[in-house]
Design an enzyme around this catalytic site. Structure first.
Site, PDB file in Angstrom:
ATOM      1  N   ASP A 102      -9.288  -9.208   4.426  1.00 36.96           N
ATOM      2  CA  ASP A 102      -8.060  -8.493   4.782  1.00 36.96           C
ATOM      3  C   ASP A 102      -8.447  -7.127   5.341  1.00 36.96           C
ATOM      4  O   ASP A 102      -9.626  -6.757   5.321  1.00 36.96           O
ATOM      5  CB  ASP A 102      -7.136  -8.333   3.562  1.00 36.96           C
ATOM      6  N   ASP A 142      -7.709  -2.920   5.481  1.00 33.01           N
ATOM      7  CA  ASP A 142      -7.088  -1.740   4.884  1.00 33.01           C
ATOM      8  C   ASP A 142      -7.197  -0.609   5.887  1.00 33.01           C
ATOM      9  O   ASP A 142      -8.209  -0.466   6.572  1.00 33.01           O
ATOM     10  CB  ASP A 142      -7.833  -1.362   3.604  1.00 33.01           C
ATOM     11  N   ASP A 144     -14.382   3.776  -4.408  1.00 35.17           N
ATOM     12  CA  ASP A 144     -15.307   3.354  -5.467  1.00 35.17           C
ATOM     13  C   ASP A 144     -16.779   3.362  -5.037  1.00 35.17           C
ATOM     14  O   ASP A 144     -17.563   4.172  -5.516  1.00 35.17           O
ATOM     15  CB  ASP A 144     -14.886   1.997  -6.074  1.00 35.17           C
TER      16      ASP A 144
HETATM   17  P1  ATP Z   1     -12.060  -7.187  -0.415  1.00 38.25           P
HETATM   18  O1  ATP Z   1     -10.734  -6.925   0.262  1.00 38.25           O
HETATM   19  O2  ATP Z   1     -13.039  -7.910   0.413  1.00 38.25           O
HETATM   20  O3  ATP Z   1     -11.907  -7.732  -1.767  1.00 38.25           O
HETATM   21  P2  ATP Z   1     -12.204  -4.322  -0.393  1.00 38.25           P
HETATM   22  O4  ATP Z   1     -13.363  -3.395  -0.539  1.00 38.25           O
HETATM   23  O5  ATP Z   1     -11.426  -4.222   0.867  1.00 38.25           O
HETATM   24  O6  ATP Z   1     -12.760  -5.759  -0.637  1.00 38.25           O
HETATM   25  P3  ATP Z   1      -9.718  -3.798  -1.718  1.00 38.25           P
HETATM   26  O7  ATP Z   1      -9.318  -4.137  -3.097  1.00 38.25           O
HETATM   27  O8  ATP Z   1      -9.012  -4.443  -0.576  1.00 38.25           O
HETATM   28  O9  ATP Z   1     -11.282  -4.076  -1.633  1.00 38.25           O
HETATM   29  O10 ATP Z   1      -9.626  -2.219  -1.582  1.00 38.25           O
HETATM   30  C1  ATP Z   1      -9.746  -1.551  -0.356  1.00 38.25           C
HETATM   31  C2  ATP Z   1     -10.537  -0.274  -0.526  1.00 38.25           C
HETATM   32  O11 ATP Z   1      -9.839   0.603  -1.405  1.00 38.25           O
HETATM   33  C3  ATP Z   1     -11.915  -0.435  -1.154  1.00 38.25           C
HETATM   34  O12 ATP Z   1     -12.881  -0.784  -0.202  1.00 38.25           O
HETATM   35  C4  ATP Z   1     -12.147   0.940  -1.738  1.00 38.25           C
HETATM   36  O13 ATP Z   1     -12.518   1.857  -0.740  1.00 38.25           O
HETATM   37  C5  ATP Z   1     -10.751   1.322  -2.220  1.00 38.25           C
HETATM   38  N1  ATP Z   1     -10.534   0.917  -3.622  1.00 38.25           N
HETATM   39  C6  ATP Z   1      -9.974  -0.234  -4.056  1.00 38.25           C
HETATM   40  N2  ATP Z   1      -9.927  -0.292  -5.392  1.00 38.25           N
HETATM   41  C7  ATP Z   1     -10.469   0.854  -5.825  1.00 38.25           C
HETATM   42  C8  ATP Z   1     -10.694   1.415  -7.120  1.00 38.25           C
HETATM   43  N3  ATP Z   1     -10.364   0.749  -8.220  1.00 38.25           N
HETATM   44  N4  ATP Z   1     -11.257   2.648  -7.185  1.00 38.25           N
HETATM   45  C9  ATP Z   1     -11.587   3.325  -6.061  1.00 38.25           C
HETATM   46  N5  ATP Z   1     -11.408   2.842  -4.832  1.00 38.25           N
HETATM   47  C10 ATP Z   1     -10.853   1.634  -4.694  1.00 38.25           C
HETATM   48 MG    MG Z   2      -9.625  -5.234   1.334  1.00 37.71          MG
END
Ligand code: ATP
Ligand code: MG
Length: 454
Positions: free
Chosen positions: A83, A85, A164
């Site tokens: 996805d 962001d 994170d």
């Molecule tokens: P994926 O979508 O592939 O699972 P992602 O890294 O995009 O991985 P998401 O949950 O979509 O994960 O979150 C988007 C972004 O938001 C992360 O890459 C990170 O930068 C930030 N983020 C998400 N959750 C947290 C958290 N618990 N603490 C700090 N930053 C976070």
């Molecule tokens: Mg994501």
């Protein structure tokens, strides 16, 4: 020659940027890098149309907007993002106003979902550092330092440092195709290191779910968890007990349904993260129950994900709680309760206790219990019972679960094989199969204590 010149130019550019930022009082820990388009592998073609649309519209309206998080990370690794962001300096209300197809959501993190058919783009406003902010009421922590609300807005750099992992804090600017790196994420990406930004203990206390995210990304990306990031997990694992059960359900699904559930389970166990999530299963394993059903079910799920087949969360939870169910079931049998009733009561108790750590929604909890209860009905095949069972909406899942149990070494009198043949058989063969069964009405010895499903 030309490449050397361009390289020199980009190095000079970075120096200038750093000097300008230095003049703005940038903390010394931040080494900001802008990577020009020809020094990274992201191309516009790799980004989904909806994500591009959102970026362009925000930019056109005068806002900064960047692709961030998993989208940038995965594209740089040559993977296709799950996805997208987007991070922007527009407030959630401003974003919402720009997109009719959007909705404002979240309390802990206020953000905007922009919907394009089945694709959803998540747009967040740059988060700031609450310590510097006057709006303290927008930020709140509990006794252990857990963030309950985090709605202090800031600039891009502050936003990066609140993310994170370093590899999740990279920003792609579609205006000039540059990648912005505030936390040495590109270097970690090259070294395949998953590293928390800032002090790991503080960051886990703020949000213990980051421990689960560490495991998820390490497995998904085949990265090493950097030693400093890995070290505090054992000590902090217990903090997961305080996470709202509904949030944990979502995280658990992500952990086990991404196609590498078996490896994830192994790592969760190694980091002591499984016990706070599934305390009843954990104590059953301590009592000597096997976790082979869990491993087999996860291996099964991983295979289905690879083959693009649908997967059912209740099947997974049925397996994850199976050792706990067996222990509780046995306890009821020991009190002299009839087999089916013992199972039924144990199922209710196990589910109720589990819901204190992970809230399994009713639409999964009900079929999970049906699947368990079918395990004692599958042996009962006399007369027209087998045909009735075949029509049960959970038959297929219950049969698959039976095969998992047999694969895991449980002795079920070859019941799985019988059902496999029965399903493939014609009418005549089916009658034969029922006749060939050992007379099942023979009373069982009362002193048999272990859960009976054959
Ligand atoms: P994926 O979508 O592939 O699972 P992602 O890294 O995009 O991985 P998401 O949950 O979509 O994960 O979150 C988007 C972004 O938001 C992360 O890459 C990170 O930068 C930030 N983020 C998400 N959750 C947290 C958290 N618990 N603490 C700090 N930053 C976070
Ligand atoms: Mg994501």
């Amino acid at each position: 020659m030309l490449a050397k010149f361009i390289h020199g130019l980009s190095a000079l550019l970075q120096q200038v940027i750093q000097m300008v930022r230095g003049a703005q009082d940038t903390p010394e820990t931040t080494r900001y890098q802008v990577i020009p388009r020809d020094h990274h592998s992201i191309s516009r073609q790799g980004i989904s149309e909806p994500a591009k649309k959102v970026l362009h519209r925000l930019n056109k309206a005068g806002f900064d907007a960047y692709l961030v998080g998993g989208g940038v990370r995965d594209l740089l690794l040559g993977l296709s993002p799950k996805d997208y962001d987007i991070a922007t300096n527009a407030t959630p209300e401003e974003v919402h106003e720009l997109f009719r197809n959007s909705r404002l959501i979240g309390r802990r993190f206020r953000l905007v979902h922009v919907l394009f058919g089945r694709e959803m783009i998540e747009v967040t406003t740059f988060r700031g550092n609450p310590e510097d902010a006057k709006q303290k009421q927008s930020h709140s922590v509990n006794d252990q330092g857990r963030l309950l609300r985090d709605n202090v807005y800031g600039n891009q750099e502050e936003d990066a440092l609140r993310r994170d992992f370093t590899v999740n804090a990279l920003y792609y600017d579609i205006r000039d195709f540059t990648v912005h790196d505030y936390a040495q994420g590109v270097a970690d990406l090259k070294d395949r290191q998953l590293r928390l930004i800032g002090d790991p203990v503080t960051r886990y206390r703020e949000d213990p779910v980051r421990m689960l995210r560490a495991i998820r990304f390490a497995v998904k990306l085949d990265f090493e968890i950097a030693p400093d990031t890995a070290a505090p997990i054992h000590e902090q694992a217990h903090l997961l007990k305080d996470i709202p059960p509904a949030r944990l359900f979502e995280e658990i699904l992500k952990l086990f349904t991404a196609g590498q559930g078996e490896a994830t389970y192994q790592l969760l166990q190694e980091y002591d993260l499984f016990a706070p999530l599934f305390p009843d299963t954990d104590s059953a394993l301590e009592e000597g129950e096997s976790d082979e059903v869990i491993r087999q079910a996860l291996a099964n799920t991983d295979r289905r994900v690879r083959e693009n087949k649908p997967i059912t969360p209740y099947f997974l939870f049925a397996a994850l709680l199976w050792p706990a169910l067996r222990v509780n079931w046995r306890r009821h049998l020991d009190r002299g309760e009839p087999n089916y009733q013992a199972l039924h009561l144990a199922a209710g108790e196990v589910q109720a206790r589990q819901s204190q750590s992970i809230a399994i929604p009713k639409r999964f909890a009900v079929p999970m219990k049906e699947l368990w209860e079918l395990q004692v009905r599958l042996p009962k095949r006399q007369g027209n019972r087998a045909d009735l069972l075949l029509e049960h909406p959970r038959f297929r899942a219950a049969y698959d679960f039976l095969l998992v149990r047999e694969n895991a070494g449980e002795d079920c009198d070859n019941l799985g094989d019988w059902w496999t043949r029965y399903q493939d058989a014609d009418e005549e063969q089916r009658r034969q199969l029922i006749k060939s069964m050992a007379p099942a009405s023979k009373p069982r010895k009362r002193r048999r204590r272990s859960p009976r499903t054959t």
